[in-house]
Write a protein that holds these residues in place. Structure first.
Motif, PDB file in Angstrom:
ATOM      1  N   ARG A  29       8.309  12.028 -14.018  1.00 63.61           N
ATOM      2  CA  ARG A  29       9.544  12.013 -14.082  1.00 63.61           C
ATOM      3  C   ARG A  29       9.948  10.985 -12.385  1.00 63.61           C
ATOM      4  O   ARG A  29      11.293  10.911 -12.379  1.00 63.61           O
ATOM      5  CB  ARG A  29       9.584  13.890 -13.527  1.00 63.61           C
ATOM      6  CG  ARG A  29       9.017  14.535 -14.857  1.00 63.61           C
ATOM      7  CD  ARG A  29       9.325  15.959 -14.738  1.00 63.61           C
ATOM      8  NE  ARG A  29       8.748  16.456 -14.075  1.00 63.61           N
ATOM      9  CZ  ARG A  29       7.418  17.156 -14.061  1.00 63.61           C
ATOM     10  NH1 ARG A  29       6.893  16.863 -15.195  1.00 63.61           N
ATOM     11  NH2 ARG A  29       6.147  17.731 -13.426  1.00 63.61           N
ATOM     12  N   LEU A  30       9.108  11.608 -11.530  1.00 61.91           N
ATOM     13  CA  LEU A  30       9.465  10.140 -10.323  1.00 61.91           C
ATOM     14  C   LEU A  30       9.917   8.942 -10.767  1.00 61.91           C
ATOM     15  O   LEU A  30      10.987   8.576 -10.224  1.00 61.91           O
ATOM     16  CB  LEU A  30       8.347  10.627  -9.602  1.00 61.91           C
ATOM     17  CG  LEU A  30       7.796  11.726  -8.477  1.00 61.91           C
ATOM     18  CD1 LEU A  30       6.962  11.828  -7.979  1.00 61.91           C
ATOM     19  CD2 LEU A  30       9.428  12.288  -8.020  1.00 61.91           C
ATOM     20  N   ARG A  90      11.110   7.714  -3.225  1.00 68.17           N
ATOM     21  CA  ARG A  90      10.005   6.671  -3.244  1.00 68.17           C
ATOM     22  C   ARG A  90       8.547   7.053  -2.060  1.00 68.17           C
ATOM     23  O   ARG A  90       7.078   7.190  -2.632  1.00 68.17           O
ATOM     24  CB  ARG A  90      10.341   5.594  -2.495  1.00 68.17           C
ATOM     25  CG  ARG A  90       9.759   4.368  -2.344  1.00 68.17           C
ATOM     26  CD  ARG A  90      10.449   3.031  -1.150  1.00 68.17           C
ATOM     27  NE  ARG A  90      10.038   3.125   0.233  1.00 68.17           N
ATOM     28  CZ  ARG A  90       9.257   3.567   1.056  1.00 68.17           C
ATOM     29  NH1 ARG A  90       8.074   3.094  -0.015  1.00 68.17           N
ATOM     30  NH2 ARG A  90       8.963   4.023   2.524  1.00 68.17           N
ATOM     31  N   LEU A  91       9.145   8.331  -1.664  1.00 69.37           N
ATOM     32  CA  LEU A  91       7.445   8.684  -0.200  1.00 69.37           C
ATOM     33  C   LEU A  91       7.054   9.579  -1.521  1.00 69.37           C
ATOM     34  O   LEU A  91       6.340   9.924  -1.138  1.00 69.37           O
ATOM     35  CB  LEU A  91       8.442   9.052   1.037  1.00 69.37           C
ATOM     36  CG  LEU A  91       9.296   8.393   1.877  1.00 69.37           C
ATOM     37  CD1 LEU A  91       9.655   9.321   2.828  1.00 69.37           C
ATOM     38  CD2 LEU A  91       7.614   7.208   1.862  1.00 69.37           C
ATOM     39  N   ARG A  92       7.932  10.287  -2.235  1.00 69.48           N
ATOM     40  CA  ARG A  92       7.506  11.254  -3.000  1.00 69.48           C
ATOM     41  C   ARG A  92       6.433  10.791  -3.899  1.00 69.48           C
ATOM     42  O   ARG A  92       5.456  10.998  -4.387  1.00 69.48           O
ATOM     43  CB  ARG A  92       8.159  12.051  -3.728  1.00 69.48           C
ATOM     44  CG  ARG A  92       9.024  13.614  -2.838  1.00 69.48           C
ATOM     45  CD  ARG A  92      10.009  14.122  -3.452  1.00 69.48           C
ATOM     46  NE  ARG A  92       9.018  14.626  -4.892  1.00 69.48           N
ATOM     47  CZ  ARG A  92       9.862  15.517  -5.923  1.00 69.48           C
ATOM     48  NH1 ARG A  92      11.391  15.539  -5.706  1.00 69.48           N
ATOM     49  NH2 ARG A  92       9.276  16.438  -7.123  1.00 69.48           N
ATOM     50  N   SER A  93       6.779   9.237  -4.446  1.00 72.47           N
ATOM     51  CA  SER A  93       6.561   8.535  -5.461  1.00 72.47           C
ATOM     52  C   SER A  93       4.997   8.856  -5.192  1.00 72.47           C
ATOM     53  O   SER A  93       3.572   8.216  -5.279  1.00 72.47           O
ATOM     54  CB  SER A  93       6.469   7.820  -5.729  1.00 72.47           C
ATOM     55  OG  SER A  93       5.876   6.994  -7.168  1.00 72.47           O
ATOM     56  N   LEU A  94       4.696   8.245  -3.367  1.00 74.17           N
ATOM     57  CA  LEU A  94       4.011   7.696  -3.220  1.00 74.17           C
ATOM     58  C   LEU A  94       2.739   8.380  -2.512  1.00 74.17           C
ATOM     59  O   LEU A  94       1.862   7.859  -2.838  1.00 74.17           O
ATOM     60  CB  LEU A  94       4.015   6.646  -1.281  1.00 74.17           C
ATOM     61  CG  LEU A  94       4.811   5.398  -1.834  1.00 74.17           C
ATOM     62  CD1 LEU A  94       5.243   4.830   0.098  1.00 74.17           C
ATOM     63  CD2 LEU A  94       3.679   4.430  -1.514  1.00 74.17           C
ATOM     64  N   ALA A  95       3.721   9.034  -2.063  1.00 76.48           N
ATOM     65  CA  ALA A  95       2.616  10.820  -2.479  1.00 76.48           C
ATOM     66  C   ALA A  95       1.993  11.186  -3.263  1.00 76.48           C
ATOM     67  O   ALA A  95       0.347  11.518  -3.533  1.00 76.48           O
ATOM     68  CB  ALA A  95       3.321  11.636  -1.797  1.00 76.48           C
ATOM     69  N   GLY A  96       2.356  11.289  -4.893  1.00 78.77           N
ATOM     70  CA  GLY A  96       1.603  11.734  -5.885  1.00 78.77           C
ATOM     71  C   GLY A  96       0.840  10.535  -6.165  1.00 78.77           C
ATOM     72  O   GLY A  96      -0.476  10.634  -7.342  1.00 78.77           O
ATOM     73  N   ALA A  97       1.313   9.174  -6.441  1.00 79.00           N
ATOM     74  CA  ALA A  97       0.167   8.207  -6.128  1.00 79.00           C
ATOM     75  C   ALA A  97      -0.775   8.316  -5.712  1.00 79.00           C
ATOM     76  O   ALA A  97      -2.499   8.475  -5.990  1.00 79.00           O
ATOM     77  CB  ALA A  97       0.607   6.689  -5.980  1.00 79.00           C
ATOM     78  N   ASN A  98      -1.105   8.791  -3.925  1.00 75.89           N
ATOM     79  CA  ASN A  98      -2.270   9.117  -3.202  1.00 75.89           C
ATOM     80  C   ASN A  98      -3.336  10.420  -4.155  1.00 75.89           C
ATOM     81  O   ASN A  98      -4.187  10.289  -4.336  1.00 75.89           O
ATOM     82  CB  ASN A  98      -1.241   9.338  -1.793  1.00 75.89           C
ATOM     83  CG  ASN A  98      -2.940   9.686  -1.177  1.00 75.89           C
ATOM     84  OD1 ASN A  98      -3.516   9.134  -0.803  1.00 75.89           O
ATOM     85  ND2 ASN A  98      -2.717  11.200  -1.018  1.00 75.89           N
ATOM     86  N   GLU A  99      -2.142  11.112  -4.483  1.00 70.83           N
ATOM     87  CA  GLU A  99      -2.899  12.428  -4.887  1.00 70.83           C
ATOM     88  C   GLU A  99      -3.476  11.991  -6.246  1.00 70.83           C
ATOM     89  O   GLU A  99      -4.493  12.338  -6.920  1.00 70.83           O
ATOM     90  CB  GLU A  99      -1.058  13.558  -5.340  1.00 70.83           C
ATOM     91  CG  GLU A  99      -2.223  14.604  -5.857  1.00 70.83           C
ATOM     92  CD  GLU A  99      -1.416  16.005  -6.239  1.00 70.83           C
ATOM     93  OE1 GLU A  99      -1.564  17.086  -6.606  1.00 70.83           O
ATOM     94  OE2 GLU A  99       0.251  15.831  -5.951  1.00 70.83           O
ATOM     95  N   LEU A 100      -2.781  11.576  -7.191  1.00 64.68           N
ATOM     96  CA  LEU A 100      -3.527  11.103  -8.570  1.00 64.68           C
ATOM     97  C   LEU A 100      -4.677  10.439  -8.723  1.00 64.68           C
ATOM     98  O   LEU A 100      -5.205  10.204  -8.837  1.00 64.68           O
ATOM     99  CB  LEU A 100      -2.088  10.318  -9.642  1.00 64.68           C
ATOM    100  CG  LEU A 100      -2.224   9.922 -10.487  1.00 64.68           C
ATOM    101  CD1 LEU A 100      -3.376  11.487 -11.973  1.00 64.68           C
ATOM    102  CD2 LEU A 100      -1.747   9.341 -11.436  1.00 64.68           C
ATOM    103  N   ASP A 101      -4.640   9.608  -7.667  1.00 64.15           N
ATOM    104  CA  ASP A 101      -5.945   8.458  -7.225  1.00 64.15           C
ATOM    105  C   ASP A 101      -7.029   9.696  -6.882  1.00 64.15           C
ATOM    106  O   ASP A 101      -8.137   8.967  -6.836  1.00 64.15           O
ATOM    107  CB  ASP A 101      -5.421   7.208  -6.399  1.00 64.15           C
ATOM    108  CG  ASP A 101      -6.704   6.527  -5.623  1.00 64.15           C
ATOM    109  OD1 ASP A 101      -7.358   5.621  -6.135  1.00 64.15           O
ATOM    110  OD2 ASP A 101      -7.221   6.569  -4.325  1.00 64.15           O
ATOM    111  N   LEU A 102      -6.575  10.236  -5.876  1.00 65.41           N
ATOM    112  CA  LEU A 102      -7.969  11.263  -5.002  1.00 65.41           C
ATOM    113  C   LEU A 102      -8.336  12.085  -6.184  1.00 65.41           C
ATOM    114  O   LEU A 102      -9.564  12.116  -6.309  1.00 65.41           O
ATOM    115  CB  LEU A 102      -7.000  11.946  -4.173  1.00 65.41           C
ATOM    116  CG  LEU A 102      -7.374  13.206  -3.528  1.00 65.41           C
ATOM    117  CD1 LEU A 102      -9.184  13.370  -3.064  1.00 65.41           C
ATOM    118  CD2 LEU A 102      -7.124  14.389  -2.605  1.00 65.41           C
TER     119      LEU A 102
END
Length: 626
Positions: A20-21, A78-90
């Motif tokens: 969605r992001l 963009r910041l939410r996307s970075l946080a989301g990518a970090n969460e998905l990676d975790l």
């Protein structure tokens, strides 16, 4: 719900959120492009084309304002996307841990501050498929440092039991643990530049060390304000002298502020960057310390950490709340919307110096507590790592002190924690005071080395307060010494045999030192002294074992040398065990070797060297005549 199922569920949700992001970020590109082109066209028509109507210029300014808003919204997405990518990676990393999918896990290595023990390489403590890679979920430098110290330093049982109590309390708090891990891992500690707040809080005040810059930072704005005042008075009273003096003072003030910014502004911005960190680390840690108040109480380590972080007016929660307000002021330069405002404030009042003064006032108030905040957070991260491992492996058990007077170490269904559950084979072990040595024999690839590593790795897990890969483990908290992967060194002119001797000498020295009040020693030897002949090896190994046992140590020794079990010095103190293999014919008619990796009492009744020669076509009767 099992941990693996929950990870998969959260991973699917995070992937949907990321999708969605990405859609919204794509839309924002078009929105910004349309606003920019529309606004530009309106200004060209209204101002340059000189055919302005009643609506062209207002449309231009509206598009200009909307374009700035779109930039802010895009940055937020963009910041939410970075946080989301970090969460998905975790979440992918957590999922991979359960299956021991090592290629999907980031390799963990020892920090430079840690004295790496000699047994680290023998037991696979670090590296691509090491114990640290499995266990450590710490996102901060203090967290990784705490966990690595706990692994490499021998605690006492009361300390371990406090850790176990905290880990037990954290096991049910799965979602809270994931939130804390997510925020610490996304706060810039994974980057090459670690968060600098701790070091800055312990350093001297920059303004106190640069008195010239400090006083000039007041003088420049003072000259400028004086110039503005004289200019206004001159214009109001039609006094040409005052007006000219005002213009001159104004120009001098602006010039001074520009020069001061050029001379010292870079240093101040570097301080701002260290305080705020990568990817808005200050806000991330504000969330982390807010989450710590939700940790369960254990009347021990967790409670102490909560008190340090949340205590009255000098706790981390209040400290980061105050710091966040100052970081917003320090970050104006990086904000597209507020950059022009920042530029004006910097030219007029040297804004960076004003913010730095406020930050140093914050440091004077909270600086002495920052290291304690992060040390407490580091302990919580180590406990959260252990609790997550326990949650992912619910069939593991917590170790306990050995209460049997005749036993030293007892374990049931002990397995290798780094192997997937689907291939892991477990074994029982009991070492008594009359036989403190386990002599393990067996064929190549039968499982001797894996079993020895299983013992060592589980004893290290016990130090963390973590459960271990066993149904039961009753043990002292051993110091470990090993000789398993000794390598020669051509550069240093050290042969393999000499390297082994040096390693054995260091183990004997450690054992001699551990005769005092230090923790008991467990030595782990795998096929030692292979670089000499069988008879001399038996004598040398027997001599080393005799010395070690005399110093009160316990040990496990694997060997191919079946005659070693008959040596008197070894036979008196050793219980014998072995691993074996069997051969069978597969579906293609070829003979293959199979292992069950089950440890059995006594010496091995089988050998496989000649059989292996036959399998690869090197039977003695098939070799050509010389």
């Amino acid at each position: 719900m099992e941990a693996k199922q929950r990870y998969l569920q959260l991973q699917i949700q995070a992937q949907q959120q990321m999708s969605r992001l990405e859609v919204w970020l794509g839309r924002m590109i078009w929105v910004r492009t349309i606003l920019f082109l529309t606004g530009t066209a309106a200004f060209v028509v209204g101002y340059i084309g000189q055919i302005a109507t009643g609506w062209t210029i207002p449309i231009g300014w509206f598009c200009c304002f909307a374009f700035l808003v779109a930039i802010v919204v895009n940055e937020h997405l963009r910041l939410r996307s970075l946080a989301g990518a970090n969460e998905l990676d975790l979440l992918r990393r957590l999922f991979a841990r359960v299956d021991r999918n090592w290629p999907s896990l980031p390799s963990q290595k020892f920090l430079p501050e840690i004295t790496v023990p000699d047994y680290a390489d023998d037991l696979d403590l670090s590296g691509d498929s090491g114990l640290l890679t499995l266990v450590s979920l710490a996102g901060t430098q203090p967290g990784r440092l705490t966990l690595q110290r706990w692994l490499t330093q021998v605690p006492d049982w009361p300390e371990v039991q406090k850790r176990q109590t905290a880990v037990r309390a954290l096991i049910p708090e799965r979602d809270l643990r994931i939130q804390i891990i997510r925020n610490t891992s996304g706060a810039g500690f994974g980057s090459k530049k670690p968060y600098g707040l701790i070091q800055w809080a312990q350093s001297p005040n920059w303004l106190a060390q640069h008195p010239v810059a400090k006083w000039l930072s007041y003088l420049g704005p003072a000259v400028l304000v004086t110039g503005v005042a004289l200019l206004l008075l001159g214009l109001q009273s039609n006094n040409i002298t005052w007006t000219k003096t005002g213009y001159v003072s104004l120009a001098i003030g602006v010039a001074m502020n520009i020069l001061i910014t050029l001379l010292w502004g870079g240093w101040i911005q570097d301080i701002f960057h260290r305080v705020s960190g990568e990817h808005h680390a200050t806000w991330q840690f504000s969330k982390v310390f807010g989450l710590l108040r939700l940790l369960p109480s254990d009347e021990g380590i967790l409670q102490e950490a909560k008190q340090i972080c949340l205590q009255n007016e000098l706790g981390a929660t209040q400290g980061f709340a105050d710091l966040n307000r100052l970081v917003r002021l320090a970050s104006m330069q990086q904000n597209v919307v507020f950059y022009l405002i920042y530029l004006g404030l910097q030219l007029l009042f040297l804004w960076d110096f004003r913010v730095l003064r406020l930050l140093e006032k914050w440091k004077n108030r909270y600086g002495g507590h920052v290291a304690d905040w992060f040390e407490a957070l580091g302990r919580c991260e180590a406990l959260i790592s252990a609790a997550t491992l326990a949650d992912e492996n619910p069939h593991w058990s917590f170790p306990e002190p050995c209460t049997d007077e005749d036993a030293i170490l007892m374990t049931k269904s002990l397995g290798h924690p780094l192997l997937p559950e689907t291939v892991r084979v477990t074994n029982d072990l009991r070492l008594g005071r009359s036989q403190p040595l386990l002599l393990v024999t067996g064929s190549n690839m039968a499982g001797k080395s894996t079993f020895i590593r299983s013992v060592g790795l589980n004893l290290l897990l016990a130090r963390l307060g973590s459960p271990v890969c066993a149904q039961q483990l009753s043990t002292p908290l051993f110091e470990l010494a090993s000789s398993m992967r000794v390598r020669d060194s051509l550069r240093d002119g050290v042969s393999f045999f000499m390297a082994e001797l040096k390693r054995l000498k260091s183990v004997v020295d450690i054992a001699r030192a551990h005769q005092t009040d230090m923790p008991p020693l467990l030595f782990l030897f795998d096929e030692i002294l292979q670089g000499t002949n069988s008879r001399e090896r038996q004598i040398a190994v027997a001599h080393v074992v005799q010395q070690l046992i005399r110093y009160g140590t316990t040990g496990i020794l694997s060997t191919h040398d079946l005659e070693l079990a008959q040596v008197d010095q070894v036979a008196r103190v050793a219980q014998l065990a072995h691993f074996r293999e069997h051969f069978e014919v597969d579906s293609t008619g070829k003979q293959v070797m199979r292992f069950d990796y089950v440890m059995r009492p006594g010496t091995t009744p089988t050998t496989n060297a000649l059989k292996l020669l036959e399998m690869v076509g090197l039977r003695p009767d098939s070799l050509p005549e010389p």
